[in-house]
Every structure is written in C-alpha cells, then in structure tokens.
Design a protein around this motif. Structure first.
Motif, PDB file in Angstrom:
ATOM      1  N   TYR A 109       0.804 -31.202  91.406  1.00  0.00           N
ATOM      2  CA  TYR A 109      -0.132 -30.387  92.311  1.00  0.00           C
ATOM      3  C   TYR A 109       0.195 -28.830  92.006  1.00  0.00           C
ATOM      4  N   PHE A 110       1.522 -28.526  91.978  1.00  0.00           N
ATOM      5  CA  PHE A 110       1.877 -26.958  92.019  1.00  0.00           C
ATOM      6  C   PHE A 110       1.889 -26.475  90.653  1.00  0.00           C
ATOM      7  N   VAL A 111       2.051 -27.287  89.682  1.00  0.00           N
ATOM      8  CA  VAL A 111       1.845 -26.835  88.398  1.00  0.00           C
ATOM      9  C   VAL A 111       0.530 -26.652  87.889  1.00  0.00           C
ATOM     10  N   GLN A 112      -0.535 -27.723  88.471  1.00  0.00           N
ATOM     11  CA  GLN A 112      -2.068 -27.335  88.110  1.00  0.00           C
ATOM     12  C   GLN A 112      -2.552 -26.257  88.832  1.00  0.00           C
ATOM     13  N   ASN A 113      -2.035 -25.770  89.846  1.00  0.00           N
ATOM     14  CA  ASN A 113      -2.447 -24.692  90.587  1.00  0.00           C
ATOM     15  C   ASN A 113      -2.197 -23.207  90.204  1.00  0.00           C
ATOM     16  N   LEU A 114      -1.173 -23.343  89.263  1.00  0.00           N
ATOM     17  CA  LEU A 114      -0.872 -22.043  88.889  1.00  0.00           C
ATOM     18  C   LEU A 114      -2.084 -21.203  87.974  1.00  0.00           C
ATOM     19  N   HIS A 115      -2.007 -19.686  88.006  1.00  0.00           N
ATOM     20  CA  HIS A 115      -2.957 -19.307  87.203  1.00  0.00           C
ATOM     21  C   HIS A 115      -3.043 -19.430  85.920  1.00  0.00           C
ATOM     22  N   GLY A 116      -1.701 -19.376  85.352  1.00  0.00           N
ATOM     23  CA  GLY A 116      -1.662 -19.714  83.791  1.00  0.00           C
ATOM     24  C   GLY A 116      -2.229 -21.178  83.483  1.00  0.00           C
ATOM     25  N   PHE A 117      -1.945 -22.060  84.086  1.00  0.00           N
ATOM     26  CA  PHE A 117      -2.356 -23.404  83.874  1.00  0.00           C
ATOM     27  C   PHE A 117      -4.040 -23.417  83.638  1.00  0.00           C
ATOM     28  N   GLN A 118      -4.842 -22.734  84.490  1.00  0.00           N
ATOM     29  CA  GLN A 118      -6.012 -22.462  84.387  1.00  0.00           C
ATOM     30  C   GLN A 118      -6.382 -21.734  83.552  1.00  0.00           C
ATOM     31  N   GLN A 119      -5.723 -20.359  83.311  1.00  0.00           N
ATOM     32  CA  GLN A 119      -6.318 -19.588  82.336  1.00  0.00           C
ATOM     33  C   GLN A 119      -6.184 -20.326  80.657  1.00  0.00           C
ATOM     34  N   LEU A 120      -5.052 -21.063  80.676  1.00  0.00           N
ATOM     35  CA  LEU A 120      -4.782 -21.729  79.434  1.00  0.00           C
ATOM     36  C   LEU A 120      -5.680 -22.867  79.065  1.00  0.00           C
ATOM     37  N   GLY A 121      -6.277 -23.112  80.110  1.00  0.00           N
ATOM     38  CA  GLY A 121      -7.493 -24.498  80.101  1.00  0.00           C
ATOM     39  C   GLY A 121      -6.558 -25.709  79.919  1.00  0.00           C
ATOM     40  N   LEU A 122      -5.702 -25.924  80.632  1.00  0.00           N
ATOM     41  CA  LEU A 122      -4.569 -27.081  80.289  1.00  0.00           C
ATOM     42  C   LEU A 122      -5.024 -28.201  81.148  1.00  0.00           C
ATOM     43  N   GLU A 123      -4.673 -29.511  80.689  1.00  0.00           N
ATOM     44  CA  GLU A 123      -5.035 -30.778  81.394  1.00  0.00           C
ATOM     45  C   GLU A 123      -3.360 -31.444  81.484  1.00  0.00           C
ATOM     46  N   LEU A 124      -3.446 -32.089  82.734  1.00  0.00           N
ATOM     47  CA  LEU A 124      -2.492 -32.750  83.163  1.00  0.00           C
ATOM     48  C   LEU A 124      -2.959 -34.161  83.660  1.00  0.00           C
ATOM     49  N   ASP A 125      -2.760 -35.033  82.923  1.00  0.00           N
ATOM     50  CA  ASP A 125      -3.146 -36.565  83.199  1.00  0.00           C
ATOM     51  C   ASP A 125      -2.068 -37.229  83.721  1.00  0.00           C
ATOM     52  N   PRO A 126      -2.231 -37.809  84.990  1.00  0.00           N
ATOM     53  CA  PRO A 126      -0.981 -38.440  85.613  1.00  0.00           C
ATOM     54  C   PRO A 126      -0.327 -39.429  84.913  1.00  0.00           C
ATOM     55  N   ASP A 127      -1.422 -40.112  84.004  1.00  0.00           N
ATOM     56  CA  ASP A 127      -0.563 -41.359  83.393  1.00  0.00           C
ATOM     57  C   ASP A 127       0.205 -40.878  82.188  1.00  0.00           C
ATOM     58  N   TRP A 128       0.436 -39.663  81.882  1.00  0.00           N
ATOM     59  CA  TRP A 128       1.217 -39.254  80.930  1.00  0.00           C
ATOM     60  C   TRP A 128       2.849 -39.091  81.526  1.00  0.00           C
ATOM     61  N   LEU A 129       2.851 -39.189  82.614  1.00  0.00           N
ATOM     62  CA  LEU A 129       4.160 -39.007  83.343  1.00  0.00           C
ATOM     63  C   LEU A 129       4.735 -40.129  84.336  1.00  0.00           C
ATOM     64  N   ASP A 130       5.895 -40.316  84.188  1.00  0.00           N
ATOM     65  CA  ASP A 130       6.717 -41.626  84.786  1.00  0.00           C
ATOM     66  C   ASP A 130       7.224 -41.023  85.954  1.00  0.00           C
ATOM     67  N   GLU A 131       6.685 -41.674  87.064  1.00  0.00           N
ATOM     68  CA  GLU A 131       7.126 -41.112  88.591  1.00  0.00           C
ATOM     69  C   GLU A 131       8.772 -41.350  88.677  1.00  0.00           C
ATOM     70  N   ASP A 132       9.320 -42.210  87.854  1.00  0.00           N
ATOM     71  CA  ASP A 132      10.675 -42.297  88.090  1.00  0.00           C
ATOM     72  C   ASP A 132      11.641 -41.330  87.300  1.00  0.00           C
ATOM     73  N   GLU A 133      10.829 -40.521  86.424  1.00  0.00           N
ATOM     74  CA  GLU A 133      11.565 -39.534  85.938  1.00  0.00           C
ATOM     75  C   GLU A 133      11.554 -38.167  86.633  1.00  0.00           C
ATOM     76  N   ASP A 134      12.005 -37.320  86.036  1.00  0.00           N
ATOM     77  CA  ASP A 134      12.433 -35.729  86.700  1.00  0.00           C
ATOM     78  C   ASP A 134      11.566 -34.866  86.108  1.00  0.00           C
ATOM     79  N   ILE A 135      11.720 -33.639  86.616  1.00  0.00           N
ATOM     80  CA  ILE A 135      11.043 -32.452  86.033  1.00  0.00           C
ATOM     81  C   ILE A 135      11.517 -32.091  84.804  1.00  0.00           C
ATOM     82  N   SER A 136      12.852 -32.320  84.401  1.00  0.00           N
ATOM     83  CA  SER A 136      13.063 -31.870  83.069  1.00  0.00           C
ATOM     84  C   SER A 136      12.158 -32.902  82.034  1.00  0.00           C
TER      85      SER A 136
END
Length: 191
Positions: A109-136
C-alpha cells in the motif's frame, strides 16, 4: 608494516581524502539529494532549504518529530538535517518509512502510493511477493521485475526502512552524494 599502510591509504575514496575546503557543504548536498528524489518538487525544496539554512530553528519547530526518533538534543546538526530530509520527503509523499517487520499488505500500500511509483508508471502485482518474506526480499523481487528501477532506501541507523523507487542510474548518483557526506542510500535489499 608502515610501508603497506601507506599504500592502503591511497586506495581510500577521493571524497574521504579531499581537503575539507574542497568538499561541498552538507546542506548543499542534502538539497541535491532532495531534488533528485522528489524530481524538483518545489514544496520539498522550500522545506529542505529551511532545514539546511537554519537547522537549529528547524529542530525547535519540529521537535516532536525528533523526539519520536529519540533525538532530544540539537547538538548534532548533521543528524538534524539528515532526519529532516527524511521527514520532509515523507511528508510530501516521496518516501515511506516502514518497520523491518512490516506486513506485505501495508508495504504494498505505502510503496504504491509514493509519487515516484506513480511517476515511473510502476506496477506491483501482489502475486510477485511472498507474504512470509520481508521487506528486503520484497524489494529484491521488485528490482528484478522493474527493469532499470529499484526500491532504494535511506539509511537512518534504525530498524526501519525509508523506501522510494528510483532508476538504477539515479541510485548511483544518490549513493555518491550520500557517501560524500558520510551517509548511505542504497538498494533496499542491501540495507
């Protein structure tokens, strides 16, 4: 042994060996960093100028923010400015500070709402990330998915991540600038 030490010192980074008179002032470098991360956002530049031109007044005016970070003295002017940079960028939506044990849903949520995320036209598909992992780990996956873009982090010597998306070319410039003033900005997966 003394002769070997002399050779070792020559390998030091040029910034570390440059005379103080040749180094750019700390505040001027912070302005450059703020400009690069925010794309020249006028409100960010106004605030970072106020912070770097009179750090003690900035500290007094924003003492509650510093107290939240357990900074109760204005004796470390560079720390006041470095944390001021982070707070300013966060207040204006260019970075987000996330706890090391953040939940995937909150991180996304927070990463997707950053101005840079929007300006760079990025996508964040939740299926890419494993919820058992961490930020790094999540940031490493995003770097792989976003060609030429990564999630970078500003080091504030805490267990949280100050995150923002940036091009890998710009990250190199930010690393250099931060290094010139004894600070660190790097890809989040390396923090």
């Amino acid at each position: 042994m003394g002769m070997l030490d002399r050779f070792k010192k020559k390998d030091a980074a040029p910034e570390a060996t440059a005379p103080a008179a040749e180094r750019k002032p700390f505040g001027a470098t912070l302005v450059e960093i703020a400009q690069a991360i925010s794309g020249g956002d006028a409100a960010v530049l106004k605030d970072i100028s106020a912070c770097t031109e009179d750090p003690l007044a900035w500290f007094e005016a924003h003492q509650d923010r510093y107290e939240e970070r357990s900074v109760d003295s204005d004796s470390d002017v560079e720390l006041i400015q470095w944390l001021g940079l982070v707070d300013i960028l966060e207040e204006h939506g260019w970075v987000c500070e996330r706890d090391w044990k953040d939940e995937l849903e909150d991180f996304s949520y927070f990463v997707q709402n950053l101005h840079g995320f929007q300006q760079l036209g990025l996508e964040l598909d939740p299926d890419w990330l494993d919820e058992d992992e961490d930020i790094s780990a999540w940031c490493g996956v995003l770097t792989e998915k976003w060609e030429g873009v990564c999630v970078a982090a500003i080091d504030i010597d805490s267990d949280s991540y100050v995150l923002f998306p940036t091009s890998t070319a710009q990250l190199a410039d930010l690393q250099r600038l931060a290094g010139e003033i004894g600070q660190r900005i790097d890809a989040a997966e390396r923090m």
